[in-house]
Enzyme design. Structure first.
Site, PDB file in Angstrom:
ATOM      1  N   HIS A  34       0.822  -1.233   0.000  1.00 38.16           N
ATOM      2  CA  HIS A  34       0.000   0.000   0.000  1.00 38.16           C
ATOM      3  C   HIS A  34       0.847   1.270   0.000  1.00 38.16           C
ATOM      4  O   HIS A  34       0.321   2.363  -0.211  1.00 38.16           O
ATOM      5  CB  HIS A  34      -0.915   0.054   1.236  1.00 38.16           C
ATOM      6  CG  HIS A  34      -1.966  -1.006   1.269  1.00 38.16           C
ATOM      7  ND1 HIS A  34      -2.880  -1.171   0.255  1.00 38.16           N
ATOM      8  CD2 HIS A  34      -2.255  -1.963   2.200  1.00 38.16           C
ATOM      9  CE1 HIS A  34      -3.683  -2.188   0.556  1.00 38.16           C
ATOM     10  NE2 HIS A  34      -3.320  -2.694   1.724  1.00 38.16           N
ATOM     11  N   ASP A  87      -2.929 -10.597  -2.142  1.00 37.94           N
ATOM     12  CA  ASP A  87      -3.421 -10.053  -0.873  1.00 37.94           C
ATOM     13  C   ASP A  87      -4.880  -9.620  -1.085  1.00 37.94           C
ATOM     14  O   ASP A  87      -5.253  -9.185  -2.169  1.00 37.94           O
ATOM     15  CB  ASP A  87      -2.559  -8.841  -0.478  1.00 37.94           C
ATOM     16  CG  ASP A  87      -2.882  -8.325   0.917  1.00 37.94           C
ATOM     17  OD1 ASP A  87      -2.134  -8.639   1.854  1.00 37.94           O
ATOM     18  OD2 ASP A  87      -3.885  -7.588   1.066  1.00 37.94           O
ATOM     19  N   HIS A 112      -6.396  -7.118  -0.161  1.00 34.21           N
ATOM     20  CA  HIS A 112      -6.518  -5.682  -0.419  1.00 34.21           C
ATOM     21  C   HIS A 112      -5.751  -5.324  -1.697  1.00 34.21           C
ATOM     22  O   HIS A 112      -4.683  -5.880  -1.953  1.00 34.21           O
ATOM     23  CB  HIS A 112      -5.946  -4.891   0.768  1.00 34.21           C
ATOM     24  CG  HIS A 112      -6.571  -5.252   2.083  1.00 34.21           C
ATOM     25  ND1 HIS A 112      -5.952  -6.092   2.994  1.00 34.21           N
ATOM     26  CD2 HIS A 112      -7.762  -4.914   2.618  1.00 34.21           C
ATOM     27  CE1 HIS A 112      -6.750  -6.248   4.047  1.00 34.21           C
ATOM     28  NE2 HIS A 112      -7.854  -5.553   3.846  1.00 34.21           N
ATOM     29  N   ASP A 132      -4.609 -12.692   3.755  1.00 32.89           N
ATOM     30  CA  ASP A 132      -5.823 -12.176   4.408  1.00 32.89           C
ATOM     31  C   ASP A 132      -7.087 -12.426   3.586  1.00 32.89           C
ATOM     32  O   ASP A 132      -8.171 -12.001   3.985  1.00 32.89           O
ATOM     33  CB  ASP A 132      -5.668 -10.688   4.770  1.00 32.89           C
ATOM     34  CG  ASP A 132      -4.940  -9.884   3.718  1.00 32.89           C
ATOM     35  OD1 ASP A 132      -4.730 -10.406   2.602  1.00 32.89           O
ATOM     36  OD2 ASP A 132      -4.581  -8.729   3.995  1.00 32.89           O
TER      37      ASP A 132
HETATM   38 ZN   LIG Z   1      -4.047  -7.068   2.978  1.00 32.59          ZN
END
Ligand SMILES: [Zn+2]
Length: 316
Positions: free
Chosen positions: A125, A162, A164, A251
């Site tokens: 991120h 991931d 996200h 995740d």
């Molecule tokens: Zn994540």
């Protein structure tokens, strides 16, 4: 196969208190790897801090100083409480990036066949000049940029599973065609960070070299594998990567507390198996995978142990 396992106790000293991204994640992973007696099959590598020049491949140099000052001055977080800090956070974050550079170098030189980087804080991120979503330096982006800048590679593939969206990685490379970024993640309408829609495909020379496959909440192993095989693998084969990197966040597991995707360990294993075969067929197996998210300790530890065992297994 010769699989490097990059780890250093400095990663435990990024002390975030009761934040979900805490040292317990790595302790669980290490415990499980020892329990499975995996270390004897791996080549253990310690780490070193990335140099300013390496970090500057992706980040603003002024931002590097901001992270250092914030950590050393005892500031509790940077930008938002998501990005918690302790005194040794800067050092830990720099070591994650340094480990990534060493891992890609050793695989590129053939000293290792592939490698896993077990670091924290995570990285995907992190933006050019900003910490975001538990991340400070974008390790995988630094590794990819280092490969194109120093090893002459013209086609590096980054696959990010991931849960996200890897916004920082996408933004670093969205106008380039020498790094293909592909991400499967939970639908941005229902999940942090709110980017990664199908229509985000890159721009300029990079048009078509960003691929986003948002997945609806409760998507299963079968849902993932069907899209992965139909939409990603053919594109990856056509790209003919010279090096492959994975942002390995676990995740998207069905038991993870931070998101709503329903993968099991088997789903993660299937994706890695396909990517490893792709690497063997296109680039002599050159593959480096780096830890991103994963917040259910036990599931994270099981998934990482299996991931590393699969990396190390001889091709059948
Ligand atoms: Zn994540």
């Amino acid at each position: 196969m010769k699989t490097g396992f990059f780890y250093d106790p400095i990663f435990l000293h990024h002390d975030t208190g009761d934040h979900p991204e805490n040292a317990g994640r790595l302790r669980a992973i290490l415990g499980r790897i020892q329990e499975d007696d995996l270390l004897s099959r791996l080549i253990e590598k310690s780490t070193r801090p990335a140099t300013q020049q390496e970090v500057a491949l992706i980040h603003d140099v002024e931002y590097l100083r901001i992270v250092e000052e914030a950590a050393l001055s005892g500031q509790p977080f940077l930008n938002s409480p998501d990005c918690a800090l302790s005194e040794q956070s800067y050092d830990a974050a720099l070591n994650g990036a340094g480990a990534m550079v060493d891992a890609v170098l050793e695989v590129a030189e053939g000293k290792l066949d592939n490698a896993f980087v077990a670091c924290r804080p995570p990285g995907h991120h992190a933006e050019h000049g900003a910490a975001m979503g538990f991340c400070f330096f974008n390790n995988i982006a630094i590794g990819a940029a280092w490969l194109t800048a120093n090893m002459g590679y013209e086609r590096v593939l980054i696959f990010d599973f991931d849960v996200h969206h890897g916004n920082g990685t996408q933004h670093a490379f969205e106008s380039r065609d020498d790094i293909l970024f592909a991400s499967m993640h939970q639908d941005p309408l229902t999940c942090y960070p709110g980017t990664g829609f199908t229509g985000e495909r890159g721009n300029g020379d990079g048009l078509g070299y960003t691929i986003n496959l948002p997945m609806p909440p409760y998507a299963t192993d079968a849902d993932y594998m069907s899209l992965f095989r139909d939409q990603l693998l053919p594109r990856f084969r056509e790209y003919d990567p010279q090096f492959i990197l994975i942002s390995a966040g676990f995740d998207a597991h069905r038991d993870d507390p931070l998101a709503q995707i329903a993968l099991t360990q088997n789903g993660f294993d299937q994706m890695l198996t396909e990517i490893k075969t792709l690497a063997l067929n296109h680039c002599q197996g050159r593959l480096v995978t780096i830890l991103e998210g994963g917040y259910h300790y036990q599931r994270l530890a099981e998934c990482v142990a299996s991931h590393v065992a699969l990396l190390q297994a001889d091709p059948t």
